[in-house]
Design a protein around this motif. Structure first.
Motif, PDB file in Angstrom:
ATOM      1  N   LEU A   1     -32.611  13.286  22.195  1.00  0.00           N
ATOM      2  CA  LEU A   1     -31.793  13.161  23.482  1.00  0.00           C
ATOM      3  C   LEU A   1     -31.042  12.099  23.460  1.00  0.00           C
ATOM      4  CD1 LEU A   1     -31.378  14.230  26.550  1.00  0.00           C
ATOM      5  CD2 LEU A   1     -33.408  12.686  27.079  1.00  0.00           C
ATOM      6  N   LEU A   2     -29.584  12.272  23.685  1.00  0.00           N
ATOM      7  CA  LEU A   2     -28.655  11.138  24.002  1.00  0.00           C
ATOM      8  C   LEU A   2     -28.798  11.135  25.439  1.00  0.00           C
ATOM      9  CD1 LEU A   2     -26.448   9.283  22.859  1.00  0.00           C
ATOM     10  CD2 LEU A   2     -24.824  10.824  23.110  1.00  0.00           C
ATOM     11  N   HIS A   3     -29.378  10.040  25.835  1.00  0.00           N
ATOM     12  CA  HIS A   3     -29.641   9.819  27.547  1.00  0.00           C
ATOM     13  C   HIS A   3     -28.303   9.720  28.154  1.00  0.00           C
ATOM     14  CE1 HIS A   3     -34.081   9.398  27.561  1.00  0.00           C
ATOM     15  NE2 HIS A   3     -33.926   9.119  26.333  1.00  0.00           N
ATOM     16  N   SER A   4     -28.229  10.238  29.411  1.00  0.00           N
ATOM     17  CA  SER A   4     -27.308   9.795  30.318  1.00  0.00           C
ATOM     18  C   SER A   4     -27.932   8.657  31.095  1.00  0.00           C
ATOM     19  CB  SER A   4     -27.198  10.739  31.419  1.00  0.00           C
ATOM     20  OG  SER A   4     -28.349  11.171  32.186  1.00  0.00           O
ATOM     21  N   GLY A   5     -29.229   8.235  31.061  1.00  0.00           N
ATOM     22  CA  GLY A   5     -29.951   7.324  31.731  1.00  0.00           C
ATOM     23  C   GLY A   5     -30.722   7.850  32.996  1.00  0.00           C
ATOM     24  N   GLY A   6     -30.424   9.229  33.355  1.00  0.00           N
ATOM     25  CA  GLY A   6     -31.099   9.883  34.508  1.00  0.00           C
ATOM     26  C   GLY A   6     -32.576   9.793  34.471  1.00  0.00           C
TER      27      GLY A   6
ATOM     28  N   GLU B   1     -23.913   3.219  26.661  1.00  0.00           N
ATOM     29  CA  GLU B   1     -23.937   3.577  25.157  1.00  0.00           C
ATOM     30  C   GLU B   1     -23.683   4.922  24.934  1.00  0.00           C
ATOM     31  OE1 GLU B   1     -24.106   1.358  22.348  1.00  0.00           O
ATOM     32  OE2 GLU B   1     -23.590  -0.091  24.090  1.00  0.00           O
ATOM     33  N   GLY B   2     -24.590   6.114  25.622  1.00  0.00           N
ATOM     34  CA  GLY B   2     -24.272   7.487  25.437  1.00  0.00           C
ATOM     35  C   GLY B   2     -22.884   7.828  25.691  1.00  0.00           C
ATOM     36  N   ALA B   3     -22.172   7.352  26.505  1.00  0.00           N
ATOM     37  CA  ALA B   3     -20.580   7.378  26.483  1.00  0.00           C
ATOM     38  C   ALA B   3     -19.933   6.997  25.145  1.00  0.00           C
ATOM     39  CB  ALA B   3     -20.205   6.792  27.761  1.00  0.00           C
ATOM     40  N   LEU B   4     -20.365   5.920  24.788  1.00  0.00           N
ATOM     41  CA  LEU B   4     -19.665   5.436  23.513  1.00  0.00           C
ATOM     42  C   LEU B   4     -19.922   6.144  22.282  1.00  0.00           C
ATOM     43  CD1 LEU B   4     -20.203   1.502  23.531  1.00  0.00           C
ATOM     44  CD2 LEU B   4     -18.172   2.549  23.791  1.00  0.00           C
ATOM     45  N   ILE B   5     -21.140   6.726  22.178  1.00  0.00           N
ATOM     46  CA  ILE B   5     -21.614   7.469  20.872  1.00  0.00           C
ATOM     47  C   ILE B   5     -21.065   8.886  21.317  1.00  0.00           C
ATOM     48  CG2 ILE B   5     -23.451   8.877  19.895  1.00  0.00           C
ATOM     49  CD1 ILE B   5     -25.265   6.279  20.789  1.00  0.00           C
ATOM     50  N   LYS B   6     -20.667   9.396  22.279  1.00  0.00           N
ATOM     51  CA  LYS B   6     -20.061  10.748  22.388  1.00  0.00           C
ATOM     52  C   LYS B   6     -18.489  10.417  22.150  1.00  0.00           C
ATOM     53  CE  LYS B   6     -22.515  12.323  26.519  1.00  0.00           C
ATOM     54  NZ  LYS B   6     -22.462  12.818  27.966  1.00  0.00           N
ATOM     55  N   ARG B   7     -17.935   9.290  22.143  1.00  0.00           N
ATOM     56  CA  ARG B   7     -16.702   9.242  21.859  1.00  0.00           C
ATOM     57  C   ARG B   7     -16.343   8.974  20.479  1.00  0.00           C
ATOM     58  NH1 ARG B   7     -13.643   4.568  22.089  1.00  0.00           N
ATOM     59  NH2 ARG B   7     -15.074   3.487  23.419  1.00  0.00           N
ATOM     60  N   LEU B   8     -17.212   8.104  19.754  1.00  0.00           N
ATOM     61  CA  LEU B   8     -17.146   7.260  18.575  1.00  0.00           C
ATOM     62  C   LEU B   8     -17.665   8.234  17.397  1.00  0.00           C
ATOM     63  CD1 LEU B   8     -17.672   3.775  19.415  1.00  0.00           C
ATOM     64  CD2 LEU B   8     -15.650   4.529  19.162  1.00  0.00           C
ATOM     65  N   ALA B   9     -18.924   9.091  17.732  1.00  0.00           N
ATOM     66  CA  ALA B   9     -19.464   9.810  16.830  1.00  0.00           C
ATOM     67  C   ALA B   9     -19.689  11.183  17.201  1.00  0.00           C
ATOM     68  CB  ALA B   9     -20.846   9.129  16.513  1.00  0.00           C
TER      69      ALA B   9
ATOM     70  N   LEU C   1     -33.105   5.572  20.846  1.00  0.00           N
ATOM     71  CA  LEU C   1     -32.273   5.787  20.008  1.00  0.00           C
ATOM     72  C   LEU C   1     -30.765   5.922  20.648  1.00  0.00           C
ATOM     73  CD1 LEU C   1     -31.330   7.405  17.276  1.00  0.00           C
ATOM     74  CD2 LEU C   1     -31.918   9.642  18.790  1.00  0.00           C
ATOM     75  N   THR C   2     -30.593   6.071  21.775  1.00  0.00           N
ATOM     76  CA  THR C   2     -29.389   6.057  22.426  1.00  0.00           C
ATOM     77  C   THR C   2     -28.760   4.432  22.359  1.00  0.00           C
ATOM     78  OG1 THR C   2     -29.867   7.805  24.008  1.00  0.00           O
ATOM     79  CG2 THR C   2     -28.097   6.474  24.880  1.00  0.00           C
ATOM     80  N   THR C   3     -29.362   3.499  22.465  1.00  0.00           N
ATOM     81  CA  THR C   3     -29.095   2.079  22.618  1.00  0.00           C
ATOM     82  C   THR C   3     -29.284   1.580  21.095  1.00  0.00           C
ATOM     83  OG1 THR C   3     -31.478   1.118  23.014  1.00  0.00           O
ATOM     84  CG2 THR C   3     -29.857   1.753  24.781  1.00  0.00           C
ATOM     85  N   PHE C   4     -28.980   2.363  20.165  1.00  0.00           N
ATOM     86  CA  PHE C   4     -29.317   1.812  18.687  1.00  0.00           C
ATOM     87  C   PHE C   4     -28.092   0.906  18.427  1.00  0.00           C
ATOM     88  CE2 PHE C   4     -26.182   4.882  17.499  1.00  0.00           C
ATOM     89  CZ  PHE C   4     -25.594   4.260  16.212  1.00  0.00           C
ATOM     90  N   ARG C   5     -26.891   1.375  18.809  1.00  0.00           N
ATOM     91  CA  ARG C   5     -25.547   0.473  18.335  1.00  0.00           C
ATOM     92  C   ARG C   5     -25.833  -0.761  19.002  1.00  0.00           C
ATOM     93  NH1 ARG C   5     -21.563  -1.565  19.673  1.00  0.00           N
ATOM     94  NH2 ARG C   5     -22.132  -1.444  22.036  1.00  0.00           N
ATOM     95  N   LEU C   6     -26.072  -0.943  20.412  1.00  0.00           N
ATOM     96  CA  LEU C   6     -25.983  -2.069  21.177  1.00  0.00           C
ATOM     97  C   LEU C   6     -27.195  -3.045  20.595  1.00  0.00           C
ATOM     98  CD1 LEU C   6     -25.093  -3.867  23.533  1.00  0.00           C
ATOM     99  CD2 LEU C   6     -26.821  -2.793  24.799  1.00  0.00           C
TER     100      LEU C   6
ATOM    101  N   ARG D   1     -18.024  -0.999  18.639  1.00  0.00           N
ATOM    102  CA  ARG D   1     -17.744  -0.429  20.008  1.00  0.00           C
ATOM    103  C   ARG D   1     -16.459   0.322  20.249  1.00  0.00           C
ATOM    104  NH1 ARG D   1     -19.792  -1.964  24.951  1.00  0.00           N
ATOM    105  NH2 ARG D   1     -21.410  -3.418  23.911  1.00  0.00           N
ATOM    106  N   THR D   2     -15.576   0.050  19.172  1.00  0.00           N
ATOM    107  CA  THR D   2     -14.180   0.693  19.093  1.00  0.00           C
ATOM    108  C   THR D   2     -13.991   1.511  17.996  1.00  0.00           C
ATOM    109  OG1 THR D   2     -13.344  -1.284  18.235  1.00  0.00           O
ATOM    110  CG2 THR D   2     -13.471  -1.003  20.554  1.00  0.00           C
ATOM    111  N   GLU D   3     -14.595   1.382  16.992  1.00  0.00           N
ATOM    112  CA  GLU D   3     -14.157   2.282  15.649  1.00  0.00           C
ATOM    113  C   GLU D   3     -15.113   3.302  15.521  1.00  0.00           C
ATOM    114  OE1 GLU D   3     -13.385   1.242  10.757  1.00  0.00           O
ATOM    115  OE2 GLU D   3     -12.900  -0.200  12.503  1.00  0.00           O
ATOM    116  N   PRO D   4     -14.251   4.578  15.367  1.00  0.00           N
ATOM    117  CA  PRO D   4     -15.231   5.781  15.263  1.00  0.00           C
ATOM    118  C   PRO D   4     -15.969   5.715  13.662  1.00  0.00           C
ATOM    119  CG  PRO D   4     -12.827   6.203  15.961  1.00  0.00           C
ATOM    120  CD  PRO D   4     -12.914   4.863  15.405  1.00  0.00           C
TER     121      PRO D   4
END
Length: 537
Positions: free
Chosen positions: A47-52, A68-76, A346-351, A373-376
């Motif tokens: 699950l890529l959490h929305s936080g809900g 972080e979920g929004a970032l991962i959707k955009r970057l990976a 898992l969703t917050t691994f990048r942070l 945070r910015t590079e795909p």
């Protein structure tokens, strides 16, 4: 061996940290007792959490997941299926919780949309007719194996970052407040080694307390086992959550061609002892039936479990402890080049990787900023085979009569196995079916490796990768792991499938499981030892 940074643990955080450091020009070595994602990063529901899920009891963790979920959707995006999610309540659920849910989401900044029960059932027909409330949230799913593999692949391409699989850390030499030497052993060959690093990072999840102790430091860990079940087919398009505080059997997550039902929470003392159990399988089903009644007659092909690495300085249990993470610089232990990171999702691994890399780089005198945070995240060809449907699409396009299907359930051809061996062979010069399975869809279908395990091993013999009886040992290892996951769901069609696998593996190849093997059933956990509960009837 010498390196700038030694990372212990090749889960999502460890591999993400390797990439973060590589983007800053820092070289590293990653050591892992098993293989990529052998711990919690490979034992979750994807699950890529929305936080809900955490808005009612952990607003900070919910907000971290949202961002972080929004970032991962955009970057990976190659690792993500942006399917959306539903939270639903059924008759008898706490209506005060239902009424408060939109406000909690708003407090965490999470987008939420109220739906009529009939609208939710039209979106997901498997939902119970007793649904009384529903909300849509921006949940998604993620392939944790592709995510970790691509992080490692990018790190390797930038700085030559090295992954040492099946390498256990056995000790550390500490002198004048520094870890001057880390001792390792290869768990296959028994060969001992040492690694000297300017900085050492402990990213071992549930094992973080043990590894920290090797350096004379301590971490207050709480290990919570969660068991999940895999259905024979995909049951919903979206993630479906029960609209109540997090509990057992309250989430169904689509994962490619299947769905994953979870999850329990059982506190255990030893993360190495984690095993999916019959009792937890029954509990997941019992709790999920009011939300999705058709689970009562759904075929389950596998169970598996992970161990949540929770930080529990003030006590609590696996449900109440925060899902936030902690970064320890171990100043209290007088260590200047050793740190630990654990907890989180898992969703917050990048942070988690970013904060850890900031500390490591500050100690190294590296001023380069974080770029994750910015590079795909580049899509690596060697990592594409974990995607459901990719191998059959490519095989069908090629129309190559000389490219046989080795795994018919997931339609994995011989060319895919050859490609993985060519791309990743340096990581496992003594190839095991387990390593191939983590990097492809082999063994993930309804037969759970009964046929493809033999076919892939035969192909490896034909191509010269296996030349001795070691191939039989690799098959036993693979089948043992597969059986460990099938054992808790041996009823109905899957029991018949297991009987066929036993006839093939034992009758033809003589690969009976050793009583001492990790997957061998204990008397109290054998399928016949548990009563048939309402979920099985």
């Amino acid at each position: 061996m010498q390196t700038d940074v030694l990372i212990i643990g090749a889960g999502a955080t460890g591999t993400g940290l390797a990439r973060d450091l590589a983007l800053r020009g820092v070289s590293c070595v990653v050591v892992e007792t098993g293989d990529v994602n052998s711990g919690a990063s490979g034992g979750n529901h994807g699950l890529l959490h929305s936080g809900g899920r955490y808005v009612s009891n952990d607003t900070e963790a919910a907000s971290e997941c949202r961002e972080e979920g929004a970032l991962i959707k955009r970057l990976a995006p190659q690792c993500v299926e942006d399917c959306g999610g539903l939270f639903v309540a059924v008759a008898g659920d706490d209506e005060r919780f239902v009424a408060d849910y939109p406000g909690w989401c708003a407090a965490a900044g999470i987008e939420v949309c109220c739906l009529e029960p009939a609208e939710a059932r039209a979106m997901e027909p498997v939902l119970s007719p007793k649904v009384i409330a529903a909300f849509a949230v921006p949940d998604a799913t993620i392939d944790p194996f592709r995510l970790a593999l691509e992080n490692m692949a990018h790190a390797h391409s930038l700085t030559g970052c090295t992954l040492l699989r099946r390498t256990r850390v056995t000790g550390m030499d500490v002198d004048s407040g520094r870890v001057v030497r880390v001792h390792t052993v290869n768990t296959v060959s028994g060969e001992a080694g040492t690694i000297e690093a300017a900085q050492v990072v402990n990213a071992t999840g549930a094992w973080a307390g043990r590894v920290a102790a090797l350096a004379g430091a301590s971490i207050p860990m709480l290990c919570s086992q969660g068991t999940l079940l895999v259905t024979h087919e995909r049951m919903t398009r979206r993630v479906v959550n029960r609209l109540r505080p997090p509990g057992n059997g309250d989430i169904l997550v689509p994962g490619g061609t299947v769905s994953i039902l979870g999850t329990t929470s059982v506190t255990i003392d030893d993360p190495d002892a984690a095993r999916p159990t019959v009792a937890e399988a029954d509990e997941n089903l019992r709790q999920a039936l009011p939300m999705i009644p058709s689970l009562a007659y759904t075929r389950f092909v596998r169970a598996y479990c992970g161990v949540r690495p929770l930080i529990s300085a003030g006590g609590g249990d696996g449900r109440t402890v925060s899902r936030g993470f902690m970064l320890y610089d171990h100043a209290e232990a007088g260590l200047s080049n050793f740190c630990s990171v654990s907890g989180g999702k898992l969703t917050t691994f990048r942070l988690m990787a970013e904060k850890t890399a900031d500390l490591v780089c500050a100690r190294l005198g590296v001023g380069a900023p974080c770029r994750t945070r910015t590079e795909p995240l580049p899509a690596a060809p060697a990592c594409r085979w974990t995607e459901p449907g990719f191998a059959p699409r490519l095989w069908a396009q090629r129309h190559d009569a000389d490219d046989p299907l080795l795994c018919e359930c997931e339609m994995v051809p011989a060319s895919a196995v050859d490609g993985i061996m060519n791309d990743c062979g340096q990581q496992f010069p003594d190839p095991g079916l387990q390593a191939l399975g983590k990097r492809s869809r082999i063994g993930k279908g309804s037969c759970q490796g009964a046929f493809c395990g033999v076919r892939v091993a035969a192909h490896l013999y034909d191509t010269g990768h296996y030349t001795s009886p070691k191939g039989l040992a690799r098959m036993r290892e693979f089948f043992t792991e597969r059986f460990k996951g099938q054992r808790p769901v041996l009823w109905g069609p899957q029991l018949i499938q297991a009987e066929l696998a036993e006839a093939l593996h034992c009758g033809l190849l003589g690969l009976e499981l050793d009583d001492s093997a990790p997957g061998a059933p204990a008397a109290s956990d054998a399928p016949g030892a548990a009563k048939d509960g309402e979920a099985r009837s």
